[in-house]
Structures are given as C-alpha cells and as structure tokens.
Design a protein around this motif. Structure first.
Motif, mmCIF file in Angstrom:
data_model
loop_
_atom_site.group_PDB
_atom_site.id
_atom_site.type_symbol
_atom_site.label_atom_id
_atom_site.label_comp_id
_atom_site.label_asym_id
_atom_site.label_seq_id
_atom_site.Cartn_x
_atom_site.Cartn_y
_atom_site.Cartn_z
ATOM 1 N N LEU A 1 0.852 -1.188 0.000
ATOM 2 C CA LEU A 1 0.000 0.000 0.000
ATOM 3 C C LEU A 1 0.892 1.244 0.000
ATOM 4 C CD1 LEU A 1 -2.882 1.176 0.425
ATOM 5 C CD2 LEU A 1 -2.501 0.930 2.885
ATOM 6 N N GLU A 2 0.675 2.130 -0.979
ATOM 7 C CA GLU A 2 1.416 3.402 -1.039
ATOM 8 C C GLU A 2 0.459 4.537 -0.693
ATOM 9 O OE1 GLU A 2 4.831 2.569 -4.417
ATOM 10 O OE2 GLU A 2 2.982 3.544 -5.062
ATOM 11 N N ILE A 3 0.810 5.320 0.329
ATOM 12 C CA ILE A 3 -0.067 6.414 0.760
ATOM 13 C C ILE A 3 0.589 7.741 0.385
ATOM 14 C CG2 ILE A 3 -1.215 7.467 2.748
ATOM 15 C CD1 ILE A 3 -1.105 4.634 4.044
ATOM 16 N N THR B 1 -6.222 11.760 1.701
ATOM 17 C CA THR B 1 -6.233 10.320 2.003
ATOM 18 C C THR B 1 -5.899 9.462 0.780
ATOM 19 O OG1 THR B 1 -8.606 10.300 1.545
ATOM 20 C CG2 THR B 1 -7.949 10.585 3.859
ATOM 21 N N ALA B 2 -5.433 10.094 -0.301
ATOM 22 C CA ALA B 2 -5.178 9.327 -1.539
ATOM 23 C C ALA B 2 -4.113 8.247 -1.317
ATOM 24 C CB ALA B 2 -4.727 10.270 -2.653
ATOM 25 N N GLY C 1 -7.176 4.704 -4.809
ATOM 26 C CA GLY C 1 -8.319 4.831 -3.916
ATOM 27 C C GLY C 1 -8.012 5.772 -2.775
ATOM 28 N N ASN C 2 -8.706 5.568 -1.662
ATOM 29 C CA ASN C 2 -8.504 6.420 -0.481
ATOM 30 C C ASN C 2 -8.463 5.581 0.785
ATOM 31 O OD1 ASN C 2 -8.715 9.499 -1.167
ATOM 32 N ND2 ASN C 2 -10.161 8.430 -2.505
ATOM 33 N N ILE C 3 -7.754 6.123 1.774
ATOM 34 C CA ILE C 3 -7.723 5.486 3.093
ATOM 35 C C ILE C 3 -8.966 5.955 3.858
ATOM 36 C CG2 ILE C 3 -6.455 5.292 5.286
ATOM 37 C CD1 ILE C 3 -5.011 3.991 2.872
#
Ligand code: IMP
Length: 196
Positions: A74-76, A115-116, A141-143
């Motif tokens: 997961l890359e935030i 939150t992307a 998506g978004n967190i």
C-alpha cells in the motif's frame, strides 16, 4: 512449447495464495512453498518489481517448478508512498496489522494532507531455465476508517476509486476481480495464456 500444468505460487501469505490460485486456470495444479518446506527469502529489493523477481527466482531455484510470485503493498500519498514495499514489515514493526492501520490513520489525521493511496502489485513468473516475465498492477483509492472483516492485510482501510466500501467490506469475489493483483495478472495472462 511446454504447457504449464503445475505452478508454485511463491508466497507464504495465505490471502495472496488464495487470490493468485483463483486467478490461474482451474486445471493448473497449485503448489505452496509451505507444502515443500521452503522458507521465504529476505526481501532485499528496492522496488516491488525487484522483490517479485527475487522471490520468483528464489522459489523457482529451490523447487525447480515454474513459479509465480508477487510483491505488493500500500502506497499512501501523504506519507510519500509509505509503507510501500515495507507494508508487511510495518505490521511486524507495530505488532499487528490492526496496530499498523491505527498508526496510518493517526498519521493521516495529523498531517491532514488528504487520504489518496494506491495498492501496487508486481507479479513475476519464472521458468526453471531462467526465463521470466513480470507485470505491474495498480489500483487507486482512499484510506478510510477501519471497516469490514473480509480479506487480509490493509483491506479494512482501503476504498478503491468508484466504490463506497473498503476491500474488507466486499465479498471475496468482488475484490478478486478489481484489485491490483487482478490488474497485474490480466496483463501477465496476455503473455502466458499460450502456455495453458
Ligand atoms: P509482501 O509482498 O509479502 O512483502 O507483503 C505485502 C503486504 O502488503 C501484505 O502483507 C499486506 O500487508 C499488504 N498487501 C498487499 N496486497 C494487499 C491486499 O490486496 N490487501 C491488503 N493488504 C495487502
């Protein structure tokens, strides 16, 4: 040309093993490194691609079987792409996935920079003669706050674009047919379907 009738799915992660098995044709026998008593290699690569190649090469050399390996995470955006290739190591570092998700939610709230996020998957298939093919899949998506009990890893805090539920709120089949592993597999399938 030799048809593929048996594949080692190079992962110890049960969630990934199940997803990758479901993507491969039914007629192909799927083998786990756990069944063969093969440990996981150290993930010393600097990218998802390097790590999926490293795992495919390791498991293929050990088993002498055609091997399909994944490296994913997961890359935030507001965390400069973290946890990224360290996604499973963050869970170890913080004691559990639950703790790692709480840590992520706290960091995002404090930073207040959006939150992307995206899930990324690199899939590599390697033959015992050394031939290998890799493909990358990404889903943006978004967190969100933690919701749902299905899936594995960071599924409860990721809502893919175009959807209103987290991966962990979706049923298994729904996630299977949209996620980063599916996108990578569909690209790979174009190149390996002649072997099935
Ligand atoms: P690795 O590829 O074995 O290093 O592990 C990647 C880690 O990323 C997994 O243990 C999960 O924490 C996370 N991850 C990768 N794909 C997914 C997914 O589809 N859902 C939830 N978490 C994932």
């Amino acid at each position: 040309m030799h048809k593929i009738d048996k594949i080692l799915i190079g992962t110890h992660n049960k969630g990934k093993f199940k997803e990758i098995s479901s993507l491969l044709p039914n007629k192909v026998e799927k083998v786990s490194p756990i069944d063969l008593g093969i440990e996981s290699p150290e993930e010393s690569g600097k990218t998802f691609l390097q790590n999926s190649e490293l795992k495919a090469n390791f498991f293929c050399n050990k088993s002498k079987l055609i091997t399909l390996s994944d490296d994913s995470g997961l890359e935030i955006d507001c965390l400069n792409g973290q946890p990224g290739i360290f996604s499973s190591r963050w869970a170890k570092q913080f004691g559990s996935f639950d703790n790692a998700m709480i840590e992520i939610l706290n960091k995002i709230k404090t930073l207040n920079k959006g939150t992307a996020a995206q899930f990324v998957c690199s899939l590599t298939i390697q033959w015992p003669d050394g031939k290998k093919i890799s493909e990358i899949g990404k889903i943006k998506g978004n967190i969100s706050s933690k919701k749902g009990n299905n899936g594995f890893g960071y599924d409860p805090i990721f809502v893919p674009n175009g959807h209103s539920r987290t991966f962990a709120e979706m049923d298994y089949k729904e996630k299977l047919l949209i996620d980063h592993r599916y996108i990578a597999y569909k690209k790979l399938e174009e190149k390996i379907k002649v072997y099935f």
